[in-house]
Design an enzyme around this catalytic site. Structure first.
Site, PDB file in Angstrom:
ATOM      1  N   GLY A   1       0.825  -1.205   0.000  1.00 39.61           N
ATOM      2  CA  GLY A   1       0.000   0.000   0.000  1.00 39.61           C
ATOM      3  C   GLY A   1       0.856   1.250   0.000  1.00 39.61           C
ATOM      4  CG  ASP A   2       0.885   5.871  -1.274  1.00 38.53           C
ATOM      5  OD1 ASP A   2       1.181   6.465  -0.205  1.00 38.53           O
ATOM      6  OD2 ASP A   2       1.004   6.390  -2.392  1.00 38.53           O
TER       7      ASP A   2
ATOM      8  CG  HIS B   1      15.838  10.024   5.137  1.00 35.79           C
ATOM      9  ND1 HIS B   1      16.586   9.154   5.892  1.00 35.79           N
ATOM     10  CD2 HIS B   1      15.633   9.386   3.959  1.00 35.79           C
ATOM     11  CE1 HIS B   1      16.826   8.060   5.200  1.00 35.79           C
ATOM     12  NE2 HIS B   1      16.251   8.177   4.029  1.00 35.79           N
TER      13      HIS B   1
END
Ligand SMILES: C[S@@+](CC[C@H](N)C(=O)[O-])C[C@H]1O[C@@H](n2cnc3c(N)ncnc32)[C@H](O)[C@@H]1O
Length: 215
Positions: free
Chosen positions: A102-103, A122
């Site tokens: 997934g995102d 980061h």
């Protein structure tokens, strides 16, 4: 949500050889750190781990090897799943590890006693980090915790490697490095309590920031 940092991953994951090279490079950084995190944090208090942006599961796999009572879900982008299964078999922990593709900007995050996010914030802007941290807060079960680990910039900005990483992230994907104090502040803003920074022993700036979700 604007996602400038996504292009790098879309390009890298479009090619299986590049996927494998990127995963091997990540593992060469994460292995030693994962073993240290397995010793420095009290894992006996949790049973279910979710590694956000956990790549092919190297950190989760090492934590499972070190702590046989844990089970883990690795949440990362869908193309990495075949490499994850191969890597979990190699580490001998496949029976206790699952993958959820997934995102994290688009999809709900898996719930767990402890969520982890290493070497990943980061890549993103501060607003995007806050979004991920707020979603992590919702996914941590009451009484659980969220751990961020990264190569963090020291308050005096004296260590070279975190500054070089920050410059590389800014130039390549629009992200940046950050200090342990900033990260502590983002976790506290999201609602985590007793937030602490634990410097790791490489003397290079690798740091764990740990916050607890009230019961
Ligand atoms: C620099 S790698 C760090 C991998 C691993 N956590 C480690 O410590 O070696 C960042 C990871 O975050 C994942 N990632 C980046 N953006 C993501 C997103 N929007 N949703 C899920 N995973 C994401 C990438 O696929 C990649 O595996």
């Amino acid at each position: 949500m604007q996602k400038e940092g996504s292009e790098f991953f879309e390009h890298t994951y479009a090619n299986v050889d590049l996927q494998r090279m990127f995963m091997e490079a990540q593992d060469s950084l994460s292995s030693e750190i994962a073993w240290e995190i397995s010793r420095r944090v009290d894992w006996s208090q949790w049973r279910t781990l979710v590694d956000l942006g956990g790549a092919r599961g190297n950190t989760a796999g090492i934590l499972l090897e070190a702590h046989p009572h844990l089970t883990a879900t690795v949440f990362d982008m869908p193309p990495i799943e075949p490499l994850f299964h191969e890597h979990m078999e190699r580490l001998g922990v496949a029976g206790r590890a699952r993958y959820q593709g997934g995102d994290w900007f688009e999809n709900p995050l898996p719930e767990g006693d402890v969520l982890l996010c290493g070497h990943a914030l980061h890549n993103w802007t501060t607003d995007q980090r806050r979004t991920v941290i707020a979603k992590a807060y919702d996914a941590v079960l009451p009484g659980g915790a969220f751990l961020v680990h990264d190569l963090m910039i020291d308050a005096g900005r004296e260590r070279l490697n975190p500054l070089m990483l920050s410059l590389a992230m800014t130039l390549s994907v629009g992200g940046s490095g950050y200090t342990a104090e900033e990260c502590t502040g983002w976790l506290a803003e999201a609602g985590f309590e007793d937030v602490e920074a634990i410097p790791l022993q490489d003397h290079d700036g690798h740091t764990v920031v740990l916050g607890r979700k009230p019961r």
